[in-house]
Design a protein around this motif. Structure first.
Motif, PDB file in Angstrom:
ATOM      1  N   SER A  68       0.850  -1.192   0.000  1.00  0.00           N
ATOM      2  CA  SER A  68       0.000   0.000   0.000  1.00  0.00           C
ATOM      3  C   SER A  68       0.886   1.242   0.000  1.00  0.00           C
ATOM      4  N   THR A  69       0.545   2.202  -0.839  1.00  0.00           N
ATOM      5  CA  THR A  69       1.328   3.441  -0.920  1.00  0.00           C
ATOM      6  C   THR A  69       1.405   4.114   0.442  1.00  0.00           C
ATOM      7  N   PHE A  70       0.285   4.223   1.118  1.00  0.00           N
ATOM      8  CA  PHE A  70       0.252   4.889   2.422  1.00  0.00           C
ATOM      9  C   PHE A  70       1.127   4.155   3.423  1.00  0.00           C
ATOM     10  N   TYR A  71       0.993   2.831   3.484  1.00  0.00           N
ATOM     11  CA  TYR A  71       1.744   2.023   4.442  1.00  0.00           C
ATOM     12  C   TYR A  71       3.245   2.196   4.251  1.00  0.00           C
ATOM     13  N   GLN A  72       3.676   2.260   3.011  1.00  0.00           N
ATOM     14  CA  GLN A  72       5.098   2.384   2.715  1.00  0.00           C
ATOM     15  C   GLN A  72       5.647   3.765   3.057  1.00  0.00           C
ATOM     16  N   GLU A  73       4.755   4.731   3.243  1.00  0.00           N
ATOM     17  CA  GLU A  73       5.202   6.091   3.545  1.00  0.00           C
ATOM     18  C   GLU A  73       5.342   6.347   5.048  1.00  0.00           C
ATOM     19  N   ILE A  74       5.165   5.303   5.872  1.00  0.00           N
ATOM     20  CA  ILE A  74       5.278   5.466   7.325  1.00  0.00           C
ATOM     21  C   ILE A  74       6.553   4.797   7.835  1.00  0.00           C
ATOM     22  N   ASP A  75       7.329   5.555   8.600  1.00  0.00           N
ATOM     23  CA  ASP A  75       8.475   5.003   9.320  1.00  0.00           C
ATOM     24  C   ASP A  75       7.999   4.731  10.746  1.00  0.00           C
ATOM     25  N   PHE A  76       7.657   3.473  11.027  1.00  0.00           N
ATOM     26  CA  PHE A  76       7.073   3.132  12.321  1.00  0.00           C
ATOM     27  C   PHE A  76       8.092   3.241  13.446  1.00  0.00           C
ATOM     28  N   ASN A  77       9.346   2.931  13.170  1.00  0.00           N
ATOM     29  CA  ASN A  77      10.372   3.015  14.212  1.00  0.00           C
ATOM     30  C   ASN A  77      10.602   4.449  14.668  1.00  0.00           C
ATOM     31  N   ALA A  78      10.586   5.366  13.712  1.00  0.00           N
ATOM     32  CA  ALA A  78      10.807   6.779  14.038  1.00  0.00           C
ATOM     33  C   ALA A  78       9.510   7.479  14.435  1.00  0.00           C
ATOM     34  N   GLY A  79       8.368   6.825  14.188  1.00  0.00           N
ATOM     35  CA  GLY A  79       7.088   7.428  14.532  1.00  0.00           C
ATOM     36  C   GLY A  79       6.761   8.625  13.663  1.00  0.00           C
ATOM     37  N   ARG A  80       7.035   8.498  12.357  1.00  0.00           N
ATOM     38  CA  ARG A  80       6.729   9.640  11.487  1.00  0.00           C
ATOM     39  C   ARG A  80       6.249   9.174  10.121  1.00  0.00           C
ATOM     40  N   ILE A  81       5.505  10.057   9.483  1.00  0.00           N
ATOM     41  CA  ILE A  81       5.030   9.816   8.126  1.00  0.00           C
ATOM     42  C   ILE A  81       5.990  10.526   7.187  1.00  0.00           C
ATOM     43  N   LEU A  82       6.590   9.771   6.279  1.00  0.00           N
ATOM     44  CA  LEU A  82       7.667  10.301   5.446  1.00  0.00           C
ATOM     45  C   LEU A  82       7.175  11.209   4.336  1.00  0.00           C
ATOM     46  N   SER A  83       6.016  10.891   3.799  1.00  0.00           N
ATOM     47  CA  SER A  83       5.497  11.655   2.674  1.00  0.00           C
ATOM     48  C   SER A  83       3.982  11.728   2.773  1.00  0.00           C
ATOM     49  N   VAL A  84       3.429  12.832   2.340  1.00  0.00           N
ATOM     50  CA  VAL A  84       1.971  12.987   2.355  1.00  0.00           C
ATOM     51  C   VAL A  84       1.509  13.345   0.951  1.00  0.00           C
ATOM     52  N   ASP A  85       0.886  12.384   0.287  1.00  0.00           N
ATOM     53  CA  ASP A  85       0.262  12.679  -1.001  1.00  0.00           C
ATOM     54  C   ASP A  85      -1.218  12.323  -0.875  1.00  0.00           C
ATOM     55  N   ASP A  86      -1.918  12.319  -1.962  1.00  0.00           N
ATOM     56  CA  ASP A  86      -3.375  12.126  -1.858  1.00  0.00           C
ATOM     57  C   ASP A  86      -3.818  10.679  -2.042  1.00  0.00           C
ATOM     58  N   CYS A  87      -2.904   9.718  -1.860  1.00  0.00           N
ATOM     59  CA  CYS A  87      -3.278   8.303  -2.013  1.00  0.00           C
ATOM     60  C   CYS A  87      -4.370   7.896  -1.029  1.00  0.00           C
ATOM     61  N   TYR A  88      -4.409   8.536   0.137  1.00  0.00           N
ATOM     62  CA  TYR A  88      -5.374   8.141   1.167  1.00  0.00           C
ATOM     63  C   TYR A  88      -6.811   8.451   0.761  1.00  0.00           C
ATOM     64  N   ARG A  89      -6.999   9.332  -0.218  1.00  0.00           N
ATOM     65  CA  ARG A  89      -8.357   9.676  -0.641  1.00  0.00           C
ATOM     66  C   ARG A  89      -9.085   8.448  -1.188  1.00  0.00           C
ATOM     67  N   LEU A  90      -8.332   7.589  -1.876  1.00  0.00           N
ATOM     68  CA  LEU A  90      -8.924   6.368  -2.412  1.00  0.00           C
ATOM     69  C   LEU A  90      -8.767   5.196  -1.449  1.00  0.00           C
ATOM     70  N   GLU A  91      -7.572   5.054  -0.879  1.00  0.00           N
ATOM     71  CA  GLU A  91      -7.276   3.879  -0.056  1.00  0.00           C
ATOM     72  C   GLU A  91      -8.086   3.843   1.231  1.00  0.00           C
ATOM     73  N   GLY A  92      -8.331   4.999   1.841  1.00  0.00           N
ATOM     74  CA  GLY A  92      -8.963   5.025   3.155  1.00  0.00           C
ATOM     75  C   GLY A  92     -10.446   4.722   3.150  1.00  0.00           C
ATOM     76  N   ASN A  93     -11.107   4.998   2.059  1.00  0.00           N
ATOM     77  CA  ASN A  93     -12.549   4.858   1.985  1.00  0.00           C
ATOM     78  C   ASN A  93     -13.025   3.422   2.247  1.00  0.00           C
ATOM     79  N   VAL A  94     -12.239   2.454   1.821  1.00  0.00           N
ATOM     80  CA  VAL A  94     -12.592   1.036   1.968  1.00  0.00           C
ATOM     81  C   VAL A  94     -12.774   0.678   3.443  1.00  0.00           C
TER      82      VAL A  94
END
Length: 200
Positions: A68-94
């Motif tokens: 998932s594009t969104f999942y790959q943009e999260i650095d869980f160890n550092a606790g941060r989101i690396l990039s913010v684009d509009d992929c969540y507009r489609l992915e999150g609705n499900v």
């Protein structure tokens, strides 16, 4: 150590993330942060309401793929989101449809009304928050077995972060946490000032 789900999820919402989101929405930063916080609490209570459905947690989290594009943009160890684009507009609705079914539209409108942000912004940050919660759980699969108990234990604090109108849509009384909230406020004040103030 038992994680506080709200605190864990809030740490991903840095000023950098808010700034990048606001390139899409042009909202007041404080209101956008509040909207995300309310959305996270709403998602968690949506999960709480599904606790009695067999295998629901496993099934909804398994929908989150590692590619998932969104999942790959999260650095869980550092606790941060690396990039913010509009992929969540489609992915999150499900995920929102799975959690809220036909209540999704009413909930996003209530987030808009209660927080004071545009309807479009409320819809999109609900999608964003849904993906963030599912990504966090996907990365911490060991939590799924105890998720029901975690949500039960943290229910009061989560509900206190949600405005009354949203609580009602989710099936909770808007008054049921008022007393708890005032008691916790008293404890917070004592914690902040009590030890130094009273120890001469």
């Amino acid at each position: 150590m038992t994680p506080n789900l709200q605190i864990e999820l809030r740490r991903f919402i840095s000023s950098n993330v808010v700034s990048k989101l606001n390139k899409f929405y042009f909202e007041n930063d404080a209101l956008l942060i509040k909207g995300i916080d309310v959305s996270i609490g709403t998602i968690l209570m949506g999960l709480y309401n599904k606790a009695e459905e067999p295998d629901f947690y496993t099934e909804i989290v398994s929908m989150m793929k590692e590619d998932s594009t969104f999942y790959q943009e999260i650095d869980f160890n550092a606790g941060r989101i690396l990039s913010v684009d509009d992929c969540y507009r489609l992915e999150g609705n499900v995920y929102l449809k799975e959690l809220f079914a036909n209540k999704k539209g009413r909930i996003s409108e209530m987030v808009s009304n209660e927080v004071g942000i545009k309807s479009e912004t409320a819809r999109e940050i609900l999608n964003f928050s849904g993906l963030l919660v599912m990504s966090y759980l996907r990365n911490n699969l060991q939590l799924l077995e105890s998720l029901k108990l975690l949500l039960e234990d943290q229910k009061r604090d989560i509900l206190n972060s949600i405005p009354p109108g949203i609580k009602i849509i989710l099936g909770f009384s808007c008054y049921e946490t008022v007393e708890d909230k005032s008691q916790s406020m008293g404890r917070s004040i004592f914690t902040l000032f009590g030890h130094n103030f009273f120890s001469f």
